[in-house]
Design a protein around this motif. Structure first.
Motif, PDB file in Angstrom:
ATOM      1  N   GLY A  86    -103.465  -3.558  -9.681  1.00 37.30           N
ATOM      2  CA  GLY A  86    -103.007  -3.703  -8.295  1.00 37.30           C
ATOM      3  C   GLY A  86    -102.346  -2.434  -7.815  1.00 37.30           C
ATOM      4  O   GLY A  86    -102.807  -1.330  -8.116  1.00 37.30           O
ATOM      5  N   ARG A  87    -101.232  -2.561  -7.113  1.00 42.98           N
ATOM      6  CA  ARG A  87    -100.516  -1.395  -6.625  1.00 42.98           C
ATOM      7  C   ARG A  87     -99.889  -0.653  -7.799  1.00 42.98           C
ATOM      8  O   ARG A  87     -99.672  -1.202  -8.874  1.00 42.98           O
ATOM      9  N   MET A  88     -99.572   0.629  -7.561  1.00 47.85           N
ATOM     10  CA  MET A  88     -99.088   1.498  -8.632  1.00 47.85           C
ATOM     11  C   MET A  88     -97.608   1.263  -8.926  1.00 47.85           C
ATOM     12  O   MET A  88     -96.788   1.133  -8.020  1.00 47.85           O
ATOM     13  N   LEU A  89     -97.296   1.216 -10.202  1.00 49.74           N
ATOM     14  CA  LEU A  89     -95.918   1.233 -10.683  1.00 49.74           C
ATOM     15  C   LEU A  89     -95.714   2.558 -11.395  1.00 49.74           C
ATOM     16  O   LEU A  89     -96.320   2.820 -12.432  1.00 49.74           O
ATOM     17  N   SER A  90     -94.854   3.416 -10.837  1.00 50.52           N
ATOM     18  CA  SER A  90     -94.607   4.747 -11.378  1.00 50.52           C
ATOM     19  C   SER A  90     -93.193   4.824 -11.931  1.00 50.52           C
ATOM     20  O   SER A  90     -92.231   4.452 -11.248  1.00 50.52           O
ATOM     21  N   ILE A  91     -93.076   5.304 -13.200  1.00 49.16           N
ATOM     22  CA  ILE A  91     -91.778   5.429 -13.861  1.00 49.16           C
ATOM     23  C   ILE A  91     -91.692   6.827 -14.462  1.00 49.16           C
ATOM     24  O   ILE A  91     -92.463   7.166 -15.366  1.00 49.16           O
ATOM     25  N   THR A  92     -90.769   7.651 -13.989  1.00 47.58           N
ATOM     26  CA  THR A  92     -90.718   9.033 -14.446  1.00 47.58           C
ATOM     27  C   THR A  92     -89.291   9.503 -14.675  1.00 47.58           C
ATOM     28  O   THR A  92     -88.362   9.107 -13.975  1.00 47.58           O
ATOM     29  N   THR A  93     -89.143  10.372 -15.665  1.00 47.12           N
ATOM     30  CA  THR A  93     -87.900  11.083 -15.914  1.00 47.12           C
ATOM     31  C   THR A  93     -88.238  12.398 -16.595  1.00 47.12           C
ATOM     32  O   THR A  93     -89.184  12.475 -17.386  1.00 47.12           O
ATOM     33  N   ALA A  94     -87.487  13.429 -16.294  1.00 51.97           N
ATOM     34  CA  ALA A  94     -87.717  14.711 -16.948  1.00 51.97           C
ATOM     35  C   ALA A  94     -86.994  14.776 -18.287  1.00 51.97           C
ATOM     36  O   ALA A  94     -87.437  15.478 -19.207  1.00 51.97           O
ATOM     37  N   ALA A  95     -85.873  14.081 -18.417  1.00 49.06           N
ATOM     38  CA  ALA A  95     -85.079  14.118 -19.648  1.00 49.06           C
ATOM     39  C   ALA A  95     -84.438  12.768 -19.868  1.00 49.06           C
ATOM     40  O   ALA A  95     -83.339  12.510 -19.389  1.00 49.06           O
ATOM     41  N   GLY A  96     -85.157  11.893 -20.576  1.00 46.57           N
ATOM     42  CA  GLY A  96     -84.624  10.563 -20.835  1.00 46.57           C
ATOM     43  C   GLY A  96     -85.708   9.640 -21.342  1.00 46.57           C
ATOM     44  O   GLY A  96     -86.893   9.982 -21.337  1.00 46.57           O
ATOM     45  N   ASP A  97     -85.299   8.464 -21.793  1.00 44.55           N
ATOM     46  CA  ASP A  97     -86.221   7.476 -22.319  1.00 44.55           C
ATOM     47  C   ASP A  97     -86.750   6.582 -21.193  1.00 44.55           C
ATOM     48  O   ASP A  97     -86.092   6.380 -20.170  1.00 44.55           O
ATOM     49  N   ILE A  98     -87.943   6.006 -21.435  1.00 41.53           N
ATOM     50  CA  ILE A  98     -88.557   5.053 -20.503  1.00 41.53           C
ATOM     51  C   ILE A  98     -88.798   3.746 -21.255  1.00 41.53           C
ATOM     52  O   ILE A  98     -89.292   3.750 -22.383  1.00 41.53           O
TER      53      ILE A  98
END
Length: 268
Positions: A251-263
């Motif tokens: 479906g629609r996009m789920l975006s999860i981002t970090t440059a320095a950290g856990d996901i």
């Protein structure tokens, strides 16, 4: 927590009307000032808080009224120099912390959404907002130096900070962005009418979605780990780790981002 004071406002506000007040609370320490406002907005309306220096915290309203309590505190500068401006419209209400103008610089202006100009300009007054949001209404909370919290709401939630953590939960959908801080978010709907993004430059990101969610997922971290309860692909490209895949039927996009950290993308 000062939510008890917010609840007391219900007894002095007539249904269908609104009120606001600013003043020095005799029980507050020196260098503080409070502002209180309450009113109603349309069922499809939005409660928007635009802050500069201080936390923004939201809880559900028990009776359909919007209530706002702002505590202004200053160490060197006078809290009365920062005014709380309320803009009501058919779309809802926008409430801003407006700091004094400085000659030769753009005028501070409270406007809905991304419009307007707000800056503290070295004024050290902090403003803490406590808000009650009626069921089904959207909530938008913004601050530059401070955290944004929203617990157990039922409508759309959008949280934005520059230097501060974000902790939000709703039975609807949500988005969050900060530059320096952690993001913790829980959303209750498994299908969305827009792409959702959770992003920080320096911090951990944890997102909880229903197990039956239908969405496409993309995530990345430059210096951290990735964990998930779902059957998604976790790959490594150089120093970056990436998360990709489809939940349910997509479906629609789920975006999860970090440059320095856990996901972490978890199911609830």
């Amino acid at each position: 927590m000062r939510y008890g004071r917010l609840m007391l406002l219900a007894s002095v506000v007539l249904i269908g009307g609104c009120s606001d007040s600013t003043g020095v609370d005799p029980s507050s320490p020196p260098g503080t000032e409070t502002f209180e406002w309450s009113g109603e907005i349309a069922p499809a309306g939005t409660v928007e808080i635009k802050n500069i220096n201080g936390d923004v915290r939201a809880l559900p309203s028990s009776d359909g009224m919007v209530r706002v309590l702002a505590l202004k505190e200053g160490e060197h500068d006078d809290p009365s120099t920062v005014r709380i401006e309320v803009l009501e419209s058919q779309q809802g209400v926008t409430i801003c912390a407006v700091y004094p103008d400085v000659p030769g610089q753009p005028v501070n202006q409270c406007l809905p959404g991304m419009a307007g100009q707000l800056s503290s300009r070295s004024n050290d007054v902090s403003v803490t907002f406590d808000i009650e949001v009626p069921a089904g209404r959207a909530f938008i909370g913004r601050t530059m130096a401070g955290s944004v919290e929203a617990a157990d709401l039922t409508g759309y939630v959008h949280a934005r900070a520059m230097a501060g953590d974000i902790d939000i939960s709703t039975s609807g959908i949500a988005e969050a962005t900060t530059i320096n801080g952690d993001i913790t978010a829980s959303i209750g709907r498994g299908a969305w009418d827009r792409d959702l993004s959770f992003s920080t430059l320096s911090g951990h990101v944890t997102v909880r979605v229903p197990a039956y969610t239908n969405a496409d997922v993309w995530g990345s971290t430059g210096n951290g780990s990735i964990s998930t309860d779902f059957s998604l692909s976790i790959t490594r490209v150089g120093t970056w780790r990436q998360l990709r895949g489809r939940l349910g039927n997509g479906g629609r996009m789920l975006s999860i981002t970090t440059a320095a950290g856990d996901i972490a993308l978890l199911a609830h």
